[in-house]
Design an enzyme around this catalytic site. Structure first.
Site, PDB file in Angstrom:
ATOM      1  N   THR A  12       0.849  -1.191   0.000  1.00  0.00           N
ATOM      2  CA  THR A  12       0.000   0.000   0.000  1.00  0.00           C
ATOM      3  C   THR A  12       0.887   1.245   0.000  1.00  0.00           C
ATOM      4  O   THR A  12       2.022   1.235   0.477  1.00  0.00           O
ATOM      5  CB  THR A  12      -0.963   0.036   1.210  1.00  0.00           C
ATOM      6  N   GLY A  13       0.331   2.310  -0.589  1.00  0.00           N
ATOM      7  CA  GLY A  13       1.114   3.549  -0.675  1.00  0.00           C
ATOM      8  C   GLY A  13       2.364   3.347  -1.504  1.00  0.00           C
ATOM      9  O   GLY A  13       3.448   3.791  -1.137  1.00  0.00           O
ATOM     10  N   ALA A  14       2.179   2.680  -2.660  1.00  0.00           N
ATOM     11  CA  ALA A  14       3.346   2.317  -3.482  1.00  0.00           C
ATOM     12  C   ALA A  14       3.567   3.296  -4.628  1.00  0.00           C
ATOM     13  O   ALA A  14       4.306   2.985  -5.559  1.00  0.00           O
ATOM     14  CB  ALA A  14       3.164   0.899  -4.018  1.00  0.00           C
ATOM     15  N   SER A  16       4.850   6.388  -4.346  1.00  0.00           N
ATOM     16  CA  SER A  16       5.994   7.294  -4.149  1.00  0.00           C
ATOM     17  C   SER A  16       6.798   6.800  -2.950  1.00  0.00           C
ATOM     18  O   SER A  16       6.390   5.871  -2.239  1.00  0.00           O
ATOM     19  CB  SER A  16       5.511   8.732  -3.913  1.00  0.00           C
ATOM     20  N   GLY A  17       7.933   7.432  -2.744  1.00  0.00           N
ATOM     21  CA  GLY A  17       8.711   7.237  -1.517  1.00  0.00           C
ATOM     22  C   GLY A  17       9.065   5.785  -1.230  1.00  0.00           C
ATOM     23  O   GLY A  17       9.449   5.004  -2.103  1.00  0.00           O
ATOM     24  N   TYR A 168       0.925  12.278  14.655  1.00  0.00           N
ATOM     25  CA  TYR A 168       1.665  11.324  13.805  1.00  0.00           C
ATOM     26  C   TYR A 168       2.327  10.263  14.689  1.00  0.00           C
ATOM     27  O   TYR A 168       2.225   9.062  14.425  1.00  0.00           O
ATOM     28  CB  TYR A 168       2.708  12.092  12.983  1.00  0.00           C
TER      29      TYR A 168
HETATM   30  P1  NAD Z   1       5.054   9.304   0.713  1.00  0.00           P
HETATM   31  O1  NAD Z   1       4.182  10.488   0.868  1.00  0.00           O
HETATM   32  O2  NAD Z   1       6.067   9.311  -0.386  1.00  0.00           O
HETATM   33  O3  NAD Z   1       4.208   7.969   0.562  1.00  0.00           O
HETATM   34  C1  NAD Z   1       2.985   7.793   1.213  1.00  0.00           C
HETATM   35  C2  NAD Z   1       2.131   6.859   0.387  1.00  0.00           C
HETATM   36  O4  NAD Z   1       0.877   6.685   1.087  1.00  0.00           O
HETATM   37  C3  NAD Z   1       1.802   7.446  -1.000  1.00  0.00           C
HETATM   38  O5  NAD Z   1       1.760   6.411  -1.964  1.00  0.00           O
HETATM   39  C4  NAD Z   1       0.394   8.003  -0.789  1.00  0.00           C
HETATM   40  O6  NAD Z   1      -0.383   8.073  -1.972  1.00  0.00           O
HETATM   41  C5  NAD Z   1      -0.170   6.969   0.183  1.00  0.00           C
HETATM   42  N1  NAD Z   1      -1.344   7.512   0.886  1.00  0.00           N
HETATM   43  C6  NAD Z   1      -1.394   8.575   1.709  1.00  0.00           C
HETATM   44  N2  NAD Z   1      -2.671   8.803   2.089  1.00  0.00           N
HETATM   45  C7  NAD Z   1      -3.427   7.873   1.495  1.00  0.00           C
HETATM   46  C8  NAD Z   1      -4.818   7.587   1.466  1.00  0.00           C
HETATM   47  N3  NAD Z   1      -5.710   8.333   2.133  1.00  0.00           N
HETATM   48  N4  NAD Z   1      -5.252   6.547   0.733  1.00  0.00           N
HETATM   49  C9  NAD Z   1      -4.381   5.799   0.029  1.00  0.00           C
HETATM   50  N5  NAD Z   1      -3.056   6.010  -0.008  1.00  0.00           N
HETATM   51  C10 NAD Z   1      -2.586   7.036   0.713  1.00  0.00           C
HETATM   52  O7  NAD Z   1       5.767   9.123   2.136  1.00  0.00           O
HETATM   53  P2  NAD Z   1       6.739   8.004   2.732  1.00  0.00           P
HETATM   54  O8  NAD Z   1       7.665   8.751   3.618  1.00  0.00           O
HETATM   55  O9  NAD Z   1       7.257   7.093   1.690  1.00  0.00           O
HETATM   56  O10 NAD Z   1       5.717   7.227   3.708  1.00  0.00           O
HETATM   57  C11 NAD Z   1       5.528   5.824   3.681  1.00  0.00           C
HETATM   58  C12 NAD Z   1       5.436   5.303   5.100  1.00  0.00           C
HETATM   59  O11 NAD Z   1       6.698   5.477   5.742  1.00  0.00           O
HETATM   60  C13 NAD Z   1       4.413   6.013   5.980  1.00  0.00           C
HETATM   61  O12 NAD Z   1       3.682   5.038   6.703  1.00  0.00           O
HETATM   62  C14 NAD Z   1       5.271   6.849   6.914  1.00  0.00           C
HETATM   63  O13 NAD Z   1       4.645   7.070   8.156  1.00  0.00           O
HETATM   64  C15 NAD Z   1       6.482   5.968   7.050  1.00  0.00           C
HETATM   65  N6  NAD Z   1       7.703   6.643   7.507  1.00  0.00           N
HETATM   66  C16 NAD Z   1       8.297   7.612   6.769  1.00  0.00           C
HETATM   67  C17 NAD Z   1       9.450   8.227   7.218  1.00  0.00           C
HETATM   68  C18 NAD Z   1      10.168   9.283   6.423  1.00  0.00           C
HETATM   69  O14 NAD Z   1      11.159   9.848   6.932  1.00  0.00           O
HETATM   70  N7  NAD Z   1       9.747   9.589   5.208  1.00  0.00           N
HETATM   71  C19 NAD Z   1      10.006   7.854   8.463  1.00  0.00           C
HETATM   72  C20 NAD Z   1       9.368   6.866   9.208  1.00  0.00           C
HETATM   73  C21 NAD Z   1       8.229   6.253   8.716  1.00  0.00           C
END
Ligand code: NAD
Length: 281
Positions: A12-14, A16-17, A168
């Site tokens: 899920t959330g694939a 970006s990032g 968060y």
């Molecule tokens: P990101 O914004 O690049 O990715 C987030 C993903 O979640 C995206 O694909 C987005 O479309 C999806 N998403 C968000 N809201 C949504 C919704 N309502 N319905 C469906 N999809 C949804 O950010 P990321 O940093 O890659 O985050 C991914 C995970 O990593 C998250 O759970 C975040 O809490 C965790 N995380 C990130 C960091 C960091 O430093 N970036 C650190 C610790 C944990």
């Protein structure tokens, strides 16, 4: 590199990032991957991007807005109708917002997307995972759980004043407590649950006008790349050395003690019960 060509993974959330790179990592090992995005368009773009590098075309876009529980339910139904097996479930989608925002269900957005959505999705897919055992559930948690408070009387920040990092952090603490509570419930089923901190990763997660988002976005050039951030998640999803790991939290591919009291079982169970009430409400 592991051979995952007989495996089906959902990330899920694939789009970006970290999620995009987890999906790419698993696809590169040969897995069939359901690439989830909030919209058909973003999921389709992610599939095209991963297909250009992974060497096969067993990638399927799947879209759902996970902020709404009914959509999580239809998402799970759609997965069950498409997939004859589920070997790997990566609960990765997440948000960080600087303003208090409510989902269409009236739930605080961090709690809704970061905790309730994976809680419900995992429970709805659990029979499919068990039928595919050995299977793994991996949740992207965070070091942001450190110092966070889970206030079971006010998880939605209705009475407390809203602070973005507290909201968060609460949701990320919930990811770890959920993983532990789930691990006890699936012990012996052949399905395992783990979670991880990816590091501080240069992604687009910090949205909004507040200071935390501004600082995160300014410092982004110094953070880990998404590919490095995805490494522990891919490891937990695929590596034989973590066969049987259940209920554990990992950082940099190492089992690590989260900053939670060792006696958190009653809190984990209370969160489980509250989450059940909220998803059934
Ligand atoms: P990101 O914004 O690049 O990715 C987030 C993903 O979640 C995206 O694909 C987005 O479309 C999806 N998403 C968000 N809201 C949504 C919704 N309502 N319905 C469906 N999809 C949804 O950010 P990321 O940093 O890659 O985050 C991914 C995970 O990593 C998250 O759970 C975040 O809490 C965790 N995380 C990130 C960091 C960091 O430093 N970036 C650190 C610790 C944990």
């Amino acid at each position: 590199m592991q051979d995952l060509s007989s495996k089906l993974a959902i990330v899920t959330g694939a789009t970006s990032g970290i999620g995009l790179e987890m999906a790419r990592g698993l696809a590169t090992m040969g897995a069939t991957v359901l690439v989830h995005g909030r919209t058909d368009e973003s999921a389709g773009k992610a599939v095209a991007e991963i297909a250009s590098t992974c060497g096969h075309d067993r990638l399927h876009p799947i879209a759902a807005d996970l902020s709404t529980l009914d959509t999580v339910r239809s998402f799970a139904e759609s997965i069950m109708s498409q997939a004859s097996q589920i070997d790997i479930l990566c609960n990765n989608a997440g948000v960080f917002r600087t303003e208090r925002t409510l989902s269409a269900d009236g739930y605080e957005l961090h709690f809704a997307v970061n905790h309730l959505a994976p809680f419900l999705l995992t429970n709805l897919l659990l029979e499919g995972l068990k039928a595919s055992a050995p299977a793994r559930i991996i949740t992207t948690a965070s070091a942001a759980h450190k110092g966070a408070k889970l206030d079971l009387d006010d998880v939605m920040f209705s009475r407390r004043s809203f602070r973005p990092y507290a909201a968060y952090g609460q949701s990320k603490l919930a990811n770890i407590l959920f993983t532990r509570a789930l691990a006890r419930r699936i012990e012996g089923s052949g399905v395992t649950a783990t979670c991880f901190h990816p590091g501080v990763v240069a992604t687009e997660i910090a949205r909004g006008r507040g200071l935390t988002a501004k600082v995160f976005n300014l410092a982004r050039p110094f953070f880990k790349t998404p590919r490095k951030g995805a490494k522990t998640g891919v490891f937990l999803a695929s590596d034989p050395s973590v066969d049987g790991a259940n209920g554990d939290y990992f950082v940099d591919c190492l089992k690590t003690q989260p900053e939670i009291s060792a006696n958190s079982e009653s809190l984990e169970n209370a969160l489980w019960d509250l989450s059940l009430d909220l998803v059934e409400a």
